[in-house]
Design a protein around this motif. Structure first.
Motif, PDB file in Angstrom:
ATOM      1  N   ASP A   1      32.715  47.786  39.322  1.00 36.46           N
ATOM      2  CA  ASP A   1      33.937  48.369  39.856  1.00 36.46           C
ATOM      3  C   ASP A   1      33.837  48.618  41.362  1.00 36.46           C
ATOM      4  OD1 ASP A   1      35.437  48.394  37.500  1.00 36.46           O
ATOM      5  OD2 ASP A   1      34.568  50.281  36.856  1.00 36.46           O
ATOM      6  N   ASP A   2      32.631  48.942  41.856  1.00 35.54           N
ATOM      7  CA  ASP A   2      32.471  49.217  43.283  1.00 35.54           C
ATOM      8  C   ASP A   2      32.461  47.955  44.128  1.00 35.54           C
ATOM      9  OD1 ASP A   2      32.273  51.915  42.711  1.00 35.54           O
ATOM     10  OD2 ASP A   2      30.100  51.866  42.568  1.00 35.54           O
ATOM     11  N   MET A   3      32.117  46.845  43.548  1.00 37.28           N
ATOM     12  CA  MET A   3      31.970  45.605  44.304  1.00 37.28           C
ATOM     13  C   MET A   3      33.275  44.814  44.407  1.00 37.28           C
ATOM     14  SD  MET A   3      29.212  42.679  43.514  1.00 37.28           S
ATOM     15  CE  MET A   3      28.837  41.406  44.645  1.00 37.28           C
ATOM     16  N   LEU A   4      34.098  44.854  43.386  1.00 35.16           N
ATOM     17  CA  LEU A   4      35.328  44.056  43.336  1.00 35.16           C
ATOM     18  C   LEU A   4      36.475  44.808  44.010  1.00 35.16           C
ATOM     19  CD1 LEU A   4      36.445  41.369  42.228  1.00 35.16           C
ATOM     20  CD2 LEU A   4      37.078  42.606  40.153  1.00 35.16           C
ATOM     21  N   ILE A   5      36.841  44.386  45.206  1.00 35.55           N
ATOM     22  CA  ILE A   5      37.922  45.032  45.948  1.00 35.55           C
ATOM     23  C   ILE A   5      39.269  44.535  45.452  1.00 35.55           C
ATOM     24  CG2 ILE A   5      38.976  45.293  48.229  1.00 35.55           C
ATOM     25  CD1 ILE A   5      36.109  45.100  49.368  1.00 35.55           C
ATOM     26  N   SER A   6      39.418  43.211  45.347  1.00 31.85           N
ATOM     27  CA  SER A   6      40.656  42.644  44.803  1.00 31.85           C
ATOM     28  C   SER A   6      40.323  41.365  44.037  1.00 31.85           C
ATOM     29  CB  SER A   6      41.676  42.360  45.905  1.00 31.85           C
ATOM     30  OG  SER A   6      41.249  41.294  46.723  1.00 31.85           O
ATOM     31  N   CYS A   7      41.154  41.062  43.043  1.00 36.28           N
ATOM     32  CA  CYS A   7      40.918  39.884  42.208  1.00 36.28           C
ATOM     33  C   CYS A   7      42.262  39.375  41.688  1.00 36.28           C
ATOM     34  CB  CYS A   7      40.015  40.278  41.038  1.00 36.28           C
ATOM     35  SG  CYS A   7      39.696  38.939  39.866  1.00 36.28           S
ATOM     36  N   TYR A   8      42.488  38.081  41.846  1.00 45.15           N
ATOM     37  CA  TYR A   8      43.699  37.443  41.329  1.00 45.15           C
ATOM     38  C   TYR A   8      43.321  36.108  40.708  1.00 45.15           C
ATOM     39  CZ  TYR A   8      46.347  40.855  43.961  1.00 45.15           C
ATOM     40  OH  TYR A   8      46.857  42.029  44.435  1.00 45.15           O
ATOM     41  N   PHE A   9      43.918  35.812  39.569  1.00 43.11           N
ATOM     42  CA  PHE A   9      43.766  34.496  38.962  1.00 43.11           C
ATOM     43  C   PHE A   9      45.157  33.970  38.651  1.00 43.11           C
ATOM     44  CE2 PHE A   9      43.496  31.486  35.487  1.00 43.11           C
ATOM     45  CZ  PHE A   9      42.576  30.592  36.016  1.00 43.11           C
ATOM     46  N   ASN A  10      45.495  32.822  39.217  1.00 41.25           N
ATOM     47  CA  ASN A  10      46.789  32.180  38.994  1.00 41.25           C
ATOM     48  C   ASN A  10      47.938  33.122  39.368  1.00 41.25           C
ATOM     49  OD1 ASN A  10      48.035  29.795  38.395  1.00 41.25           O
ATOM     50  ND2 ASN A  10      48.194  30.200  36.207  1.00 41.25           N
ATOM     51  N   GLY A  11      47.726  33.923  40.428  1.00 39.13           N
ATOM     52  CA  GLY A  11      48.758  34.821  40.912  1.00 39.13           C
ATOM     53  C   GLY A  11      48.840  36.160  40.190  1.00 39.13           C
ATOM     54  N   ARG A  12      48.028  36.361  39.149  1.00 37.95           N
ATOM     55  CA  ARG A  12      48.025  37.620  38.402  1.00 37.95           C
ATOM     56  C   ARG A  12      46.779  38.426  38.731  1.00 37.95           C
ATOM     57  NH1 ARG A  12      50.352  36.216  32.447  1.00 37.95           N
ATOM     58  NH2 ARG A  12      52.505  36.014  33.152  1.00 37.95           N
ATOM     59  N   LYS A  13      46.961  39.736  38.804  1.00 35.33           N
ATOM     60  CA  LYS A  13      45.848  40.639  39.133  1.00 35.33           C
ATOM     61  C   LYS A  13      44.824  40.640  38.002  1.00 35.33           C
ATOM     62  CE  LYS A  13      45.158  45.126  41.243  1.00 35.33           C
ATOM     63  NZ  LYS A  13      44.407  44.585  42.340  1.00 35.33           N
ATOM     64  N   CYS A  14      43.551  40.604  38.351  1.00 35.54           N
ATOM     65  CA  CYS A  14      42.472  40.748  37.373  1.00 35.54           C
ATOM     66  C   CYS A  14      41.591  41.904  37.826  1.00 35.54           C
ATOM     67  CB  CYS A  14      41.671  39.450  37.219  1.00 35.54           C
ATOM     68  SG  CYS A  14      41.146  38.649  38.743  1.00 35.54           S
ATOM     69  N   ASN A  15      40.657  42.328  36.978  1.00 33.79           N
ATOM     70  CA  ASN A  15      39.796  43.459  37.319  1.00 33.79           C
ATOM     71  C   ASN A  15      38.401  43.242  36.736  1.00 33.79           C
ATOM     72  OD1 ASN A  15      39.796  44.470  34.579  1.00 33.79           O
ATOM     73  ND2 ASN A  15      41.855  45.224  34.991  1.00 33.79           N
ATOM     74  N   SER A  16      37.543  44.243  36.890  1.00 36.84           N
ATOM     75  CA  SER A  16      36.146  44.096  36.483  1.00 36.84           C
ATOM     76  C   SER A  16      35.983  43.852  34.984  1.00 36.84           C
ATOM     77  CB  SER A  16      35.334  45.318  36.905  1.00 36.84           C
ATOM     78  OG  SER A  16      35.846  46.484  36.296  1.00 36.84           O
ATOM     79  N   SER A  17      36.948  44.243  34.169  1.00 33.78           N
ATOM     80  CA  SER A  17      36.841  44.001  32.723  1.00 33.78           C
ATOM     81  C   SER A  17      37.013  42.521  32.372  1.00 33.78           C
ATOM     82  CB  SER A  17      37.852  44.852  31.953  1.00 33.78           C
ATOM     83  OG  SER A  17      39.172  44.446  32.261  1.00 33.78           O
ATOM     84  N   ASP A  18      37.457  41.709  33.330  1.00 29.77           N
ATOM     85  CA  ASP A  18      37.588  40.265  33.115  1.00 29.77           C
ATOM     86  C   ASP A  18      36.284  39.519  33.378  1.00 29.77           C
ATOM     87  OD1 ASP A  18      40.421  40.178  32.484  1.00 29.77           O
ATOM     88  OD2 ASP A  18      40.742  40.736  34.579  1.00 29.77           O
ATOM     89  N   PHE A  19      35.230  40.254  33.713  1.00 23.30           N
ATOM     90  CA  PHE A  19      33.931  39.657  34.024  1.00 23.30           C
ATOM     91  C   PHE A  19      32.886  40.111  33.023  1.00 23.30           C
ATOM     92  CE2 PHE A  19      36.317  39.578  37.886  1.00 23.30           C
ATOM     93  CZ  PHE A  19      35.905  38.453  38.556  1.00 23.30           C
TER      94      PHE A  19
END
Length: 100
Positions: A1-19
């Motif tokens: 959670d501390d490392m991922l500032i922003s994440c998008y896949f195919n224009g949709r927001k993703c987050n640390s739970s997607d990893f």
């Protein structure tokens, strides 16, 4: 959670739970996006090209100028591989340097 500032896949927001997090002796904490975990897991796909599709991330890799005596380099190592297979980190990927 501390490392991922922003994440998008195919224009949709993703987050640390997607990893999926796993450890490597050589690289420490590693994270896999879009991993096939079992027969009921499906992968995310895109049929478009360009900067607005695919995976786009902004990562925090440390404060500029702050000395960490245990880390020689600051940045990340990126390996793109088939999501149904384990990555061979030593042979697949590139180093992404952190800004100084």
């Amino acid at each position: 959670d501390d490392m991922l500032i922003s994440c998008y896949f195919n224009g949709r927001k993703c987050n640390s739970s997607d990893f999926l997090m796993w450890s490597s002796y050589e690289y420490g904490n590693c994270f896999t996006f879009n991993k096939i975990l079992n027969s009921t897991t499906s992968t995310l796909k895109t049929s478009k090209v360009g900067p607005q599709t695919g995976l786009s991330m902004e990562l925090f890799v440390g404060f500029p100028g702050k000395q960490d005596y245990f880390i020689e380099k600051r940045g990340a190592y990126l390996a793109i591989h088939n999501s149904s297979q384990s990555v061979l980190t030593k042979y697949e990927g590139i180093y992404l340097s952190g800004t100084k």
